[in-house]
Design a protein around this motif. Structure first.
Motif, PDB file in Angstrom:
ATOM      1  N   TYR A  37       6.258  -1.605  -0.183  1.00 32.82           N
ATOM      2  CA  TYR A  37       6.486  -0.282  -1.064  1.00 32.82           C
ATOM      3  C   TYR A  37       7.665  -0.982  -2.318  1.00 32.82           C
ATOM      4  N   ARG A  38       7.913  -0.299  -3.137  1.00 33.32           N
ATOM      5  CA  ARG A  38       8.672   0.002  -4.306  1.00 33.32           C
ATOM      6  C   ARG A  38       8.941   1.266  -4.676  1.00 33.32           C
ATOM      7  N   GLN A  39      10.322   1.017  -5.253  1.00 34.39           N
ATOM      8  CA  GLN A  39      10.949   2.737  -5.982  1.00 34.39           C
ATOM      9  C   GLN A  39      11.773   2.507  -7.210  1.00 34.39           C
ATOM     10  N   GLN A  44       8.120   7.981  -8.199  1.00 36.61           N
ATOM     11  CA  GLN A  44       7.686   8.025  -6.330  1.00 36.61           C
ATOM     12  C   GLN A  44       7.601   5.792  -6.561  1.00 36.61           C
ATOM     13  N   ARG A  45       7.756   6.335  -4.493  1.00 31.97           N
ATOM     14  CA  ARG A  45       7.431   5.311  -4.678  1.00 31.97           C
ATOM     15  C   ARG A  45       6.183   4.551  -4.609  1.00 31.97           C
ATOM     16  N   GLU A  46       5.629   3.650  -4.739  1.00 31.52           N
ATOM     17  CA  GLU A  46       4.018   3.017  -5.150  1.00 31.52           C
ATOM     18  C   GLU A  46       4.264   1.995  -4.045  1.00 31.52           C
ATOM     19  N   ALA A  91      13.307  -2.417  -9.144  1.00 36.77           N
ATOM     20  CA  ALA A  91      12.686  -1.468  -8.300  1.00 36.77           C
ATOM     21  C   ALA A  91      13.939  -1.244  -7.040  1.00 36.77           C
ATOM     22  N   TYR A  93      12.428  -2.442  -3.143  1.00 31.73           N
ATOM     23  CA  TYR A  93      10.992  -2.489  -2.418  1.00 31.73           C
ATOM     24  C   TYR A  93      11.609  -2.565  -0.368  1.00 31.73           C
ATOM     25  N   TYR A  94      10.912  -1.660  -0.291  1.00 34.19           N
ATOM     26  CA  TYR A  94      11.176  -1.615   1.308  1.00 34.19           C
ATOM     27  C   TYR A  94       9.479  -2.274   1.629  1.00 34.19           C
ATOM     28  N   TRP A 107       9.564   2.072   8.616  1.00 32.09           N
ATOM     29  CA  TRP A 107      10.505   1.575   7.463  1.00 32.09           C
ATOM     30  C   TRP A 107      11.939   0.590   7.032  1.00 32.09           C
ATOM     31  N   GLY A 110      15.450  -1.064   2.702  1.00 34.54           N
ATOM     32  CA  GLY A 110      15.335  -0.842   1.198  1.00 34.54           C
ATOM     33  C   GLY A 110      16.282  -2.440   0.766  1.00 34.54           C
TER      34      GLY A 110
END
Length: 117
Positions: A37-39, A44-46, A91, A93-94, A107, A110
């Motif tokens: 995911y990235r924010q 918002q995180r996507e 961003a 990245y997670y 999670w 990041g």
């Protein structure tokens, strides 16, 4: 205790490439889904990309054709190869892993990816 250790982020020029890695360690078995995911600031995180233990993948429309997700089940590691990077890919990245059968999800901390124009 499960830990996710991410690596591979950094600064790259537009059009360049990066590969992110995320290794899961600890008391973990049978990971169902692994993903990234990235924010970005103010957003918002996507979901960026997801891969199941069967190898099925899912990508955000914005990264299709440029990013490739893969996993090494023996090493409990997921990778994200990012090509043709754009400034809008900038961003944090997670990494995310899911053990759907156990109802547990984890999670990573990041990793920053910055793409300069």
């Amino acid at each position: 205790q499960v830990q996710l250790v991410e690596s591979g982020g950094g600064l790259v020029e537009a059009g360049g490439s990066l590969r992110l890695s995320c290794a899961a360690s600890g008391s973990i078995s049978r990971i169902d889904t692994m993903g990234w995911y990235r924010q970005a600031p103010g957003k918002q995180r996507e979901l960026v990309a997801l891969i199941t233990n069967g190898g099925s993948t899912n990508y955000a429309d914005s990264v299709k054709g440029r990013f490739t997700i893969s996993r090494d089940n023996a090493k409990n590691t997921v990778y994200l190869l990012m090509n043709s990077l754009k400034p809008e890919d900038t961003a944090v990245y997670y990494c995310h892993i899911g053990r759907v059968w156990a109802g547990t999800y984890y999670w990573g901390q990041g990793t920053q990816v910055t793409v300069s124009s």
